[in-house]
Motif scaffolding. Structure first.
Motif, PDB file in Angstrom:
ATOM      1  N   MET A   1       0.837  -1.206   0.000  1.00  0.00           N
ATOM      2  CA  MET A   1       0.000   0.000   0.000  1.00  0.00           C
ATOM      3  C   MET A   1       0.876   1.263   0.000  1.00  0.00           C
ATOM      4  O   MET A   1       0.573   2.233  -0.687  1.00  0.00           O
ATOM      5  N   ALA A   2       1.967   1.244   0.764  1.00  0.00           N
ATOM      6  CA  ALA A   2       2.875   2.394   0.811  1.00  0.00           C
ATOM      7  C   ALA A   2       3.552   2.612  -0.535  1.00  0.00           C
ATOM      8  O   ALA A   2       3.669   3.754  -1.000  1.00  0.00           O
ATOM      9  N   ALA A   3       3.995   1.528  -1.166  1.00  0.00           N
ATOM     10  CA  ALA A   3       4.635   1.649  -2.477  1.00  0.00           C
ATOM     11  C   ALA A   3       3.648   2.198  -3.504  1.00  0.00           C
ATOM     12  O   ALA A   3       3.998   3.068  -4.310  1.00  0.00           O
ATOM     13  N   ALA A   4       2.422   1.704  -3.467  1.00  0.00           N
ATOM     14  CA  ALA A   4       1.398   2.176  -4.404  1.00  0.00           C
ATOM     15  C   ALA A   4       1.044   3.634  -4.112  1.00  0.00           C
ATOM     16  O   ALA A   4       0.924   4.448  -5.044  1.00  0.00           O
ATOM     17  N   ASP A   5       0.890   3.969  -2.847  1.00  0.00           N
ATOM     18  CA  ASP A   5       0.539   5.335  -2.460  1.00  0.00           C
ATOM     19  C   ASP A   5       1.610   6.332  -2.904  1.00  0.00           C
ATOM     20  O   ASP A   5       1.298   7.426  -3.362  1.00  0.00           O
TER      21      ASP A   5
END
Length: 166
Positions: free
Chosen positions: A154-158
């Motif tokens: 989720m952090a990488a996508a965000d």
């Protein structure tokens, strides 16, 4: 190489009680490996037997490379549901992603597999590193991710403004 999940079915898995196309797809999705980079394909090919190894091996490798570049270069979505993929397959897919072979990919769905934290770490690192410049949606639901694995993807996508469900 990039066929959607429901395009390759193993009808030997079909049970007598299966009713409806969606049930057939869920029950009969065939396991298949992620694509190999052309260099990795050449290595795998070297272990195979040919009638004329000298002539055939190079021809097959060249055909694979041309097909890989065309198919991956044109792909806007990869639907890789229920392929029984684990961490090894996610890591292999990450190698393909990191190579830059998928510049037009907008949607990547790897739902309903067995990908764990090791595989999702490879995907997270690759995505956070800037691969898949056109990606707008990533789906990883129903995998074997811990909360830490979900947080990492989720952090990488965000970081890249990519919509993600995990």
């Amino acid at each position: 190489m990039r066929k959607d999940t429901w395009m390759v079915l193993d009808l030997g898995k079909l049970g007598p009680e299966t009713a409806g196309l969606n049930d057939v797809i869920i029950e009969c999705t065939a396991k298949r490996a992620p694509p190999l980079l052309p260099a990795d394909f050449r290595l795998a090919l070297a272990a195979k037997s040919f009638t004329s190894k000298k002539a055939d091996e190079e021809m097959v490798a060249s055909l694979y490379e041309a097909t890989f570049e065309k198919e991956m270069g044109e792909a806007t979505q990869l639907l890789l549901h229920r392929l029984q993929w684990g961490d090894a397959e996610a890591i292999q897919l990450s190698k393909v992603i990191a190579s830059g072979a998928l510049p037009k990919l907008e949607t990547l769905l790897i739902n309903h597999n067995q990908i764990g934290d090791e595989g999702v770490k490879a995907l997270s690192d690759t995505i956070a590193g800037g691969s898949l410049p056109s990606l707008t949606f990533l789906g990883l639901i129903e995998n074997k991710l811990s909360q830490a694995g979900k947080d990492a993807i989720m952090a990488a996508a965000d970081k890249r403004s990519i919509a993600c469900v995990a």
